[in-house]
Design a protein around this motif. Structure first.
Motif, short mmCIF file in Angstrom:
data_model
loop_
_atom_site.label_atom_id
_atom_site.label_comp_id
_atom_site.label_asym_id
_atom_site.label_seq_id
_atom_site.Cartn_x
_atom_site.Cartn_y
_atom_site.Cartn_z
N ASP A 95 -10.70 38.79 -64.88
CA ASP A 95 -11.50 40.01 -64.87
C ASP A 95 -12.13 40.24 -63.50
OD1 ASP A 95 -13.76 38.40 -64.63
OD2 ASP A 95 -14.24 38.48 -66.77
N GLN A 152 -9.51 35.08 -68.36
CA GLN A 152 -9.68 35.50 -69.76
C GLN A 152 -8.37 35.27 -70.51
OE1 GLN A 152 -12.50 36.47 -71.03
NE2 GLN A 152 -13.76 37.27 -69.37
N PHE A 193 -6.03 43.78 -71.72
CA PHE A 193 -6.57 43.56 -70.37
C PHE A 193 -6.92 44.89 -69.71
CE2 PHE A 193 -3.96 39.46 -70.38
CZ PHE A 193 -5.04 38.71 -70.79
N MET A 208 -10.14 45.75 -71.17
CA MET A 208 -11.14 44.86 -70.58
C MET A 208 -11.59 45.40 -69.22
SD MET A 208 -10.72 40.85 -69.47
CE MET A 208 -9.64 41.26 -68.07
N ASN A 209 -10.64 45.83 -68.40
CA ASN A 209 -10.96 46.34 -67.07
C ASN A 209 -11.69 47.68 -67.13
OD1 ASN A 209 -9.77 44.14 -65.79
ND2 ASN A 209 -7.75 45.10 -65.75
N LYS A 248 -15.36 46.12 -68.38
CA LYS A 248 -16.04 45.24 -67.44
C LYS A 248 -15.69 45.68 -66.02
CE LYS A 248 -17.31 40.42 -66.74
NZ LYS A 248 -17.14 39.02 -67.18
N SER A 260 -20.52 44.41 -64.46
CA SER A 260 -19.99 43.06 -64.24
C SER A 260 -20.80 41.99 -64.95
CB SER A 260 -19.93 42.76 -62.74
OG SER A 260 -21.23 42.87 -62.16
#
Length: 606
Positions: A182, A188, A552, A555-556, A559, A564
């Protein structure tokens, strides 16, 4: 003498007690209309004693008619208070439910938890204009940052509990595992599960996202996966398949994740064999490198970067294309991580090749390579073959993909490659439009069909090598894909009798033709238990780690550099909610668990 049980005496409330003793019946219990106290046992003596002891002096001068009127008046007052309480209770539950619904939407849209306060302010402003009398109802909906974070966690726990319940009924399941980093440089580990129950219904859901702060060796990966499986109370003997990204830590023969899980299954005395797959989509993308045409791509990338990297060049190029009235007004960027972008860049560069050369000439750049006929032929070929590779890549993507269908797609592409190689040697360019265009425009040299046919042969050979593990499972996959075409004699002995019964059953053959391979498994009768188990195991297998890659991306989105510091627990909860497919949070159950708690305005503004 045995003690009498009041509940078995069937005592009923008598209407005359309302006027005589000022009592009424509420929820099965006698309640005094004057003081609100209830009497434990429904017995006239108890009601009379309560009245004479506490209220006899108040109503001694009233006649029977006055007492009846008084009782009715008190009953109306009691019902009014009850209705008010129910309304307040209902409004409180509605406020809590609304906060859950909005928290779910915030999680799904990758918004920060603080968006709740913004949404509430907007709601209040709208309410003031549309229905100002209901302003308090909107104020009662708590949408503070802490509340939203708490609701998101509760929704995630509810989804996990549902998945655990479903997992108890799985007769076969498989895992898809992938690892990425991440924005905080934390590794992760993404884990998805695909399980099949006795009705051959498939559940494909997010299992866990595990942060790995230290090393990411095969042993580390195994510890995390093992912990997830045990937390879900899933039996190891029902684990059928494991699909990974093919990294050494995943597939190492001795200390990789696959090897460790096989050891664990042996320790658990699991009778089945674990089938491990390297993601089909990932392998298909790697096959494209077998063409060994990096020299073509490097020239194109360098050209695109010259035009796009500097703002002035980019603006002048777009103005140049507008002036020439071309079909396309710009060039896209290409990045190695986004596999499909290469095909788009190649296609656009080929279509704008003349305009690009003119623009570079105006900038004093050497365009000898870009005008070379051999280079243009290779560029046209790379453009066409990449287009075909992108098409199969898109076919393999998506949720709820059955592995037998994915195998059929790859098998069909390998057959196409054989055809294209033969046709290319004969300079038949029916399926290569860019090559056809170049062949028609060649001035001196002949089209290099033999060299390009060799490239296709190299690609076909790499496909055969990389998909050898799928070829090893060919009979198993075809058994689900088309059980009516399977050779009975070469099938496992435990399936042969059932296969003969199946292939001779005209009704089942008609059903297969009507519903297709993926759905047909559900219609296998209970008299064919071995075929049902075989179908369940194949249906449970992942063909790719597409879901992990998609996670993912989510996730990006969540986060980012602005979030962050998002905790691992909150990130996990958000991703479980936003990636849920067949499961939905039971919000009514969650509201019920909150104990009908009504959130006050002061709480909501904290």
């Amino acid at each position: 003498m045995a003690k009498r049980k009041v509940d078995t005496e069937n005592r009923g409330f008598q209407t005359r007690w309302e006027s005589e003793y000022m009592f009424t019946k509420v929820a099965g219990k006698p309640v005094c209309l004057l003081c609100g106290e209830s009497v434990a046992v429904l017995k006239e003596y108890n009601l009379r004693r309560h009245y004479e002891t506490k209220h006899a002096d108040k109503n001694k001068n009233m006649d029977m008619e006055q007492r009846l009127q008084k009782a009715e008046e008190l009953k109306r007052g009691l019902k009014s208070r009850q209705a008010l309480f129910k309304k307040a209770k209902s409004q409180g539950q509605a406020a809590v439910k609304a906060s859950f619904i909005l928290a779910e939407e915030i999680a799904k849209s990758a918004r920060p938890f603080t968006e709740g306060d913004f949404i509430k302010n907007c709601m209040i402003k709208v309410c003031d204009e549309v229905c100002p009398e209901k302003r308090q109802l909107f104020l009662n909906v708590s949408l503070s940052r802490n509340t939203i974070a708490e609701r998101v966690d509760q929704l995630s726990i509810n989804l996990k509990e549902q998945l655990v319940k479903k997992g108890k009924y799985f007769i076969a399941y498989s895992l898809a595992v992938d690892e990425s980093t991440d924005i905080s440089d934390i590794a992760q580990l993404s884990i998805f599960i695909r399980g099949v129950d006795s009705n051959l219904s498939v559940t494909e859901e997010f299992l866990a996202l595990r942060p790995m702060h230290g090393t990411t060796t095969g042993h580390d990966l195994y510890e995390e996966v093992s912990r997830c499986v045990n937390e879900m109370e899933l039996p190891w003997e029902k684990l059928v398949g494991l699909t990974t990204d093919g990294a050494p830590a995943m597939c190492g023969h001795r200390s990789g994740l696959v090897a460790k899980i096989r050891e664990k299954m042996q320790e658990e005395n699991a009778t089945g064999e674990l089938t491990a797959y390297h993601c089909i989509i990932h392998q298909e993308a790697l096959c494209g490198k077998a063409l060994k045409m990096e020299h073509v791509m490097s020239i194109i990338t360098r050209t695109v970067n010259f035009i796009r990297a500097k703002g002035l060049n980019h603006r002048q190029f777009k103005a140049f294309l507008t002036e020439l009235e071309t079909e396309h007004g710009d060039l896209p960027y290409h990045t190695e991580v986004r596999w499909l972008s290469q095909g788009k860049v190649l296609q656009r560069c080929f279509e704008l090749r003349e305009e690009i050369c003119l623009f570079l000439d105006s900038k004093g750049k050497d365009t000898t390579q870009l005008r070379d006929e051999m280079f243009l032929c290779e560029m046209a070929f790379l453009c066409d073959i990449t287009s075909h590779l992108n098409a199969i890549n898109l076919q393999l993507q998506g949720r709820d993909r059955v592995i037998s269908d994915m195998y059929s797609t790859v098998k069909a592409f390998k057959t196409k490659l054989t055809l294209w190689e033969t046709q290319m040697r004969k300079e038949n360019l029916s399926h290569f439009p860019s090559c056809q265009t170049m062949k028609e425009k060649l001035s001196t040299s002949a089209f290099p069909s033999t060299q390009l046919a060799d490239k296709i042969g190299m690609l076909a050979a790499d496909f055969r090598r990389r998909f050898a593990d799928f070829e090893a499972q060919k009979s198993r996959l075809e058994l689900l894909g088309n059980p009516f075409a399977v050779d009975v004699e070469s099938s496992p002995p435990n399936l042969q009798m059932e296969l003969i019964d199946l292939q001779c059953n005209d009704a089942l053959r008609a059903k297969y033709a009507a519903v297709g391979a993926a759905e047909f498994a559900r219609f296998l009768p209970g008299t064919m238990p071995q075929l049902r188990i075989q179908a369940a195991q194949t249906l449970s297998m992942f063909g790719s780690t597409y879901l992990c890659e998609q996670l993912f991306s989510l996730m990006n989105l969540n986060k980012t550099s602005h979030r962050s510091r998002l905790t691992a627990e909150h990130l996990h909860s958000i991703l479980r909610i936003s990636s849920a497919q067949s499961l939905t949070p039971n919000i009514d159950e969650l509201v019920e668990k909150m104990g009908h708690h009504q959130v006050s305005p002061s709480t909501s503004n904290k």
